[in-house]
Design a protein around this motif. Structure first.
Motif, PDB file in Angstrom:
ATOM      1  N   GLU A   1       0.560  -1.061   0.064  1.00 43.68           N
ATOM      2  CA  GLU A   1      -0.096  -0.220   0.147  1.00 43.68           C
ATOM      3  C   GLU A   1       0.434   0.884  -0.171  1.00 43.68           C
ATOM      4  O   GLU A   1       0.825   2.058  -0.821  1.00 43.68           O
ATOM      5  N   VAL A   2       2.345   1.455   0.387  1.00 44.49           N
ATOM      6  CA  VAL A   2       2.865   2.160   0.889  1.00 44.49           C
ATOM      7  C   VAL A   2       3.103   2.440  -1.002  1.00 44.49           C
ATOM      8  O   VAL A   2       2.753   3.593  -0.866  1.00 44.49           O
ATOM      9  N   ASP A   3       3.819   2.017  -1.894  1.00 41.11           N
ATOM     10  CA  ASP A   3       4.053   2.234  -3.067  1.00 41.11           C
ATOM     11  C   ASP A   3       3.450   2.781  -3.936  1.00 41.11           C
ATOM     12  O   ASP A   3       3.575   3.407  -4.023  1.00 41.11           O
ATOM     13  N   GLU A   4       2.137   1.715  -3.084  1.00 36.02           N
ATOM     14  CA  GLU A   4       1.213   2.572  -4.583  1.00 36.02           C
ATOM     15  C   GLU A   4       0.561   3.826  -4.153  1.00 36.02           C
ATOM     16  O   GLU A   4       0.562   4.581  -5.377  1.00 36.02           O
ATOM     17  N   LEU A   5       0.216   4.423  -3.220  1.00 32.74           N
ATOM     18  CA  LEU A   5      -0.606   5.033  -2.447  1.00 32.74           C
ATOM     19  C   LEU A   5       1.169   6.495  -2.898  1.00 32.74           C
ATOM     20  O   LEU A   5       0.471   7.896  -3.493  1.00 32.74           O
ATOM     21  N   ALA A   6       1.645   6.425  -2.384  1.00 32.06           N
ATOM     22  CA  ALA A   6       3.419   7.372  -2.712  1.00 32.06           C
ATOM     23  C   ALA A   6       3.205   8.053  -4.648  1.00 32.06           C
ATOM     24  O   ALA A   6       3.374   8.800  -4.170  1.00 32.06           O
ATOM     25  N   ASP A   7       3.030   5.939  -5.006  1.00 32.84           N
ATOM     26  CA  ASP A   7       3.163   6.411  -6.672  1.00 32.84           C
ATOM     27  C   ASP A   7       2.102   7.778  -7.132  1.00 32.84           C
ATOM     28  O   ASP A   7       1.619   8.534  -8.118  1.00 32.84           O
ATOM     29  N   ALA A   8       0.467   7.192  -6.548  1.00 36.86           N
ATOM     30  CA  ALA A   8      -0.289   7.627  -6.532  1.00 36.86           C
ATOM     31  C   ALA A   8      -0.202   9.275  -6.545  1.00 36.86           C
ATOM     32  O   ALA A   8      -0.907  10.515  -7.157  1.00 36.86           O
ATOM     33  N   LEU A   9      -0.124   9.392  -5.056  1.00 31.30           N
ATOM     34  CA  LEU A   9       0.101  10.521  -4.671  1.00 31.30           C
ATOM     35  C   LEU A   9       1.426  11.780  -5.176  1.00 31.30           C
ATOM     36  O   LEU A   9       1.167  12.927  -5.879  1.00 31.30           O
ATOM     37  N   THR A  10       2.222  10.966  -6.022  1.00 30.09           N
ATOM     38  CA  THR A  10       3.498  11.784  -6.304  1.00 30.09           C
ATOM     39  C   THR A  10       2.357  12.305  -8.045  1.00 30.09           C
ATOM     40  O   THR A  10       2.896  13.065  -8.590  1.00 30.09           O
ATOM     41  N   GLY A  11       1.911  11.592  -8.508  1.00 32.10           N
ATOM     42  CA  GLY A  11       1.270  11.530  -9.436  1.00 32.10           C
ATOM     43  C   GLY A  11       0.547  12.948  -9.987  1.00 32.10           C
ATOM     44  O   GLY A  11      -0.070  13.511 -10.781  1.00 32.10           O
ATOM     45  N   ARG A  12      -0.198  13.013  -8.219  1.00 32.97           N
ATOM     46  CA  ARG A  12      -1.052  14.767  -8.686  1.00 32.97           C
ATOM     47  C   ARG A  12       0.105  15.447  -7.943  1.00 32.97           C
ATOM     48  O   ARG A  12      -0.322  16.565  -7.463  1.00 32.97           O
ATOM     49  N   GLY A  13       1.134  14.984  -7.952  1.00 30.84           N
ATOM     50  CA  GLY A  13       2.147  16.552  -7.791  1.00 30.84           C
ATOM     51  C   GLY A  13       2.760  16.966  -6.671  1.00 30.84           C
ATOM     52  O   GLY A  13       2.999  18.011  -6.438  1.00 30.84           O
ATOM     53  N   TYR A  14       2.699  16.214  -5.747  1.00 39.71           N
ATOM     54  CA  TYR A  14       3.224  16.401  -4.767  1.00 39.71           C
ATOM     55  C   TYR A  14       4.779  15.538  -4.845  1.00 39.71           C
ATOM     56  O   TYR A  14       5.045  14.892  -5.089  1.00 39.71           O
ATOM     57  N   ARG A  15       5.860  15.601  -3.085  1.00 40.93           N
ATOM     58  CA  ARG A  15       6.431  15.769  -3.587  1.00 40.93           C
ATOM     59  C   ARG A  15       7.172  14.575  -1.941  1.00 40.93           C
ATOM     60  O   ARG A  15       6.620  14.869  -1.144  1.00 40.93           O
ATOM     61  N   VAL A  16       6.453  13.179  -3.315  1.00 43.18           N
ATOM     62  CA  VAL A  16       7.154  12.224  -1.701  1.00 43.18           C
ATOM     63  C   VAL A  16       7.816  10.625  -1.841  1.00 43.18           C
ATOM     64  O   VAL A  16       8.745  10.824  -2.963  1.00 43.18           O
ATOM     65  N   GLU A  17       7.633  10.525  -0.887  1.00 41.48           N
ATOM     66  CA  GLU A  17       8.729   9.746  -0.462  1.00 41.48           C
ATOM     67  C   GLU A  17       7.896   8.793   0.023  1.00 41.48           C
ATOM     68  O   GLU A  17       7.540   8.648   1.324  1.00 41.48           O
ATOM     69  N   ALA A  18       8.177   7.383  -0.218  1.00 36.59           N
ATOM     70  CA  ALA A  18       8.457   6.014   0.382  1.00 36.59           C
ATOM     71  C   ALA A  18       8.687   5.803   1.845  1.00 36.59           C
ATOM     72  O   ALA A  18      10.262   5.886   1.826  1.00 36.59           O
ATOM     73  N   LEU A  19       8.653   5.519   3.169  1.00 39.38           N
ATOM     74  CA  LEU A  19       9.317   4.580   3.789  1.00 39.38           C
ATOM     75  C   LEU A  19       8.594   3.407   4.866  1.00 39.38           C
ATOM     76  O   LEU A  19       7.604   3.096   4.567  1.00 39.38           O
ATOM     77  N   HIS A  20       9.346   2.537   3.900  1.00 41.99           N
ATOM     78  CA  HIS A  20       9.251   0.590   4.455  1.00 41.99           C
ATOM     79  C   HIS A  20       9.845  -0.130   4.981  1.00 41.99           C
ATOM     80  O   HIS A  20      11.555   0.432   4.323  1.00 41.99           O
ATOM     81  N   GLY A  21       9.638  -1.532   5.544  1.00 44.07           N
ATOM     82  CA  GLY A  21      10.338  -1.815   6.190  1.00 44.07           C
ATOM     83  C   GLY A  21      11.438  -2.795   4.627  1.00 44.07           C
ATOM     84  O   GLY A  21      13.017  -3.204   5.634  1.00 44.07           O
ATOM     85  N   GLY A  22      11.023  -2.857   4.222  1.00 43.02           N
ATOM     86  CA  GLY A  22      11.864  -3.174   2.741  1.00 43.02           C
ATOM     87  C   GLY A  22      12.698  -2.505   2.148  1.00 43.02           C
ATOM     88  O   GLY A  22      13.527  -3.550   1.309  1.00 43.02           O
ATOM     89  N   MET A  23      13.096  -0.916   2.721  1.00 42.27           N
ATOM     90  CA  MET A  23      13.811  -0.486   2.289  1.00 42.27           C
ATOM     91  C   MET A  23      15.609  -0.587   2.840  1.00 42.27           C
ATOM     92  O   MET A  23      15.318  -0.909   4.449  1.00 42.27           O
ATOM     93  N   GLY A  24      16.755  -0.518   2.145  1.00 42.96           N
ATOM     94  CA  GLY A  24      17.618  -0.879   3.445  1.00 42.96           C
ATOM     95  C   GLY A  24      18.086   0.923   3.927  1.00 42.96           C
ATOM     96  O   GLY A  24      17.261   1.725   4.076  1.00 42.96           O
ATOM     97  N   GLN A  25      18.791   0.478   4.960  1.00 41.72           N
ATOM     98  CA  GLN A  25      18.821   1.723   6.180  1.00 41.72           C
ATOM     99  C   GLN A  25      19.503   3.175   5.375  1.00 41.72           C
ATOM    100  O   GLN A  25      18.965   4.055   5.434  1.00 41.72           O
ATOM    101  N   MET A  26      20.418   2.622   4.436  1.00 38.71           N
ATOM    102  CA  MET A  26      20.390   3.850   3.947  1.00 38.71           C
ATOM    103  C   MET A  26      19.842   4.900   2.700  1.00 38.71           C
ATOM    104  O   MET A  26      19.479   5.960   2.992  1.00 38.71           O
TER     105      MET A  26
END
Ligand code: AMP
Length: 472
Positions: free
Chosen positions: A259-284
């Motif tokens: 859901e995080v990835d899908e929503l981040a994409d949808a909001l980016t498409g609406r012109g927001y500056r969006v970042e996703a953050l979830h446990g599947g991402m590395g620390q960096m």
């Protein structure tokens, strides 16, 4: 306390399925109930709907019966539920958790065609999810054979008793093998439950999810607004609410990383500056997102609870629950991220009518009611955008240093008002993308769908089945 699903004794197939669903960590009831159930103990649990209770019994049941194929035509698991809607919901949950083990849940409830259900049952169902009256009907007409049963769950037992199913439950439990494992879940401590538990549970592990104390103060500082819309309109609603609220920084919570990835994409498409953050991402990557958020280079961070743990950003103005969290305590943790350092904070919850019960759990924990709001209309959003753009332009004029642009405008020898309007138009389109169709969408009000405006006012949200056996 064990913190990950892998610590709870579940096998690889289920762990893989949970990873696919994007669940990052077990909820409190899951942490407490899964290990004893996997170990074969009986269980007496107290937990409300919306706490992740379904997975708390479905996962261990699947773990125990998932690899058994001895008598494929007889059910190995039975879940008794008070209402038809819950039967469907729980059966669906079995369908998704049990995919890897190839176990599905078959829902069986009153008011639906008896013969079709009987045929389905005779074809073979490993897990049957039934309302008590209809289950008993099928047993009497020999379309439901419980003689191979390994595990029974009584879900929302207090509600089943309130609905007059006590005798039916008694008759069903008596017809199951003595060797079966039994779990009973209830939301309250009704004394009548104790009697059933005494008679039908064998030295049960008792699990109660303690409510956190002293959350009232935290919640009170934050304005809490809720929008109730059909699921398909959640994204549009969020977009409009963000347009109206114009947050300095919003932290939007989703339940799963998918859901995080899908929503981040949808909001980016609406012109927001969006970042996703979830446990599947590395620390960096996570550190990079946090740096950008602190440096005000981001409008919206979309995150799971696990990934957002410990986030502390002073200018976080809005916390959004894109889903109502499965544990009410999680809600309190989420909204505690805003309203820091003496600033004003806003918590926004976007719920479906189905999530009304979970909202009530939260209200009873925070001792505070949600402010129910109407989804902003396209006109309201447009006029807000216009005001904002005007304010921005006035600021730019005041800031000056327009010389190079002025000389371009002069060199064009056109009507300055028209030129300015054209510049505004392209600025607007560049920012917001083309959302003409979506902007016109009419988001249905909950009351337009035949229900009351407020989920709290739902008298009978789940289509209760009467304990009437004559319907088959
Ligand atoms: P329940 O209380 O069983 O009705 O669950 C409430 C909601 O929480 C359901 O939509 C589940 O899919 C979801 N859910 C349950 N457990 C978890 C978890 N560990 N992580 C994320 N979502 C969950």
């Amino acid at each position: 306390m064990k913190d990950s699903f892998a610590d709870l004794g579940l096998g690889q197939e289920l762990l893989a399925e949970l990873a696919t669903l994007g669940y990052e960590e077990p909820t409190p009831i899951q942490k407490a109930a899964i290990p004893p159930l996997v170990a074969g103990r009986d269980l007496l649990g107290q937990a409300a709907t919306g706490t992740g209770k379904t997975a708390a019994f479905a996962l261990p049941m699947l773990e125990r019966i998932g690899r058994e194929r001895a008598e494929p035509l007889k059910p190995l698991g039975l879940v008794l539920v008070p209402t038809r809607e819950l039967a469907v919901q729980v059966a669906e949950a079995y369908g998704s958790y049990g995919k890897g083990l190839r176990v599905a849940g078959v829902p069986v409830f009153g008011g639906a065609d008896f013969r079709k259900q009987a045929m389905g049952l005779r074809k073979g169902a490993q897990v049957v999810v039934a309302t008590p009256g209809r289950a008993l009907d099928h047993m009497r007409r020999e379309s439901l054979d419980l003689s191979a049963l390994k595990m029974v769950v009584l879900d929302e037992a207090d509600e089943m008793l309130d609905m007059g199913f006590a005798e039916d439950l008694e008759a069903i439990l008596t017809a199951t093998p003595e060797t079966r494992q039994t779990a009973l879940f209830r939301a309250t401590l009704a004394p009548r439950i104790a009697r059933i538990a005494e008679k039908h549970l064998n030295d049960p592990e008792r699990v109660q999810i303690a409510r956190e104390k002293g959350v009232k103060g935290t919640a009170a500082k934050v304005r809490q607004v809720a929008y109730v819309v059909p699921r398909a309109f959640k994204v549009v609603t969020l977009g409009r609410v963000l347009d109206m609220e114009d947050p300095a920084l919003a932290l939007v919570f989703c339940r799963t990383r998918i859901e995080v990835d899908e929503l981040a994409d949808a909001l980016t498409g609406r012109g927001y500056r969006v970042e996703a953050l979830h446990g599947g991402m590395g620390q960096m990557d996570r550190d990079r997102v946090m740096r950008k958020a602190r440096g005000q280079a981001v409008d919206v961070v979309v995150a799971t609870d696990v990934a957002a743990r410990g986030i502390d950003i002073d200018h976080l103005s809005h916390v959004v629950n894109f889903d109502v969290p499965p544990a009410p305590e999680t809600y309190v943790h989420r909204i505690g991220r805003t309203g820091r350092a003496g600033r004003e904070g806003t918590a926004i919850t976007i719920a479906t009518p189905r999530e009304g019960r979970m909202m009530r759990n939260i209200e009873s924990l925070t001792k505070q009611r949600f402010e129910m709001a109407d989804v902003p209309t396209p006109d309201q959003v447009r006029s807000r955008r216009r005001d904002r753009m005007k304010a921005e332009l006035a600021k730019a004029v005041e800031a000056g240093e327009l010389e190079p642009y002025l000389s371009t405008v002069r060199s064009m020898e056109m009507d300055p008002a028209e030129l300015a309007a054209a510049a505004l138009k392209s600025l607007h389109e560049a920012r917001r993308g083309d959302h003409a169709a979506e902007d016109k969408l009419q988001v249905p009000k909950w009351e337009d769908r035949g229900g009351p405006a407020h989920p709290r006012a739902e008298s009978e949200p789940r289509g209760k089945e009467r304990p009437d056996r004559a319907t088959g």
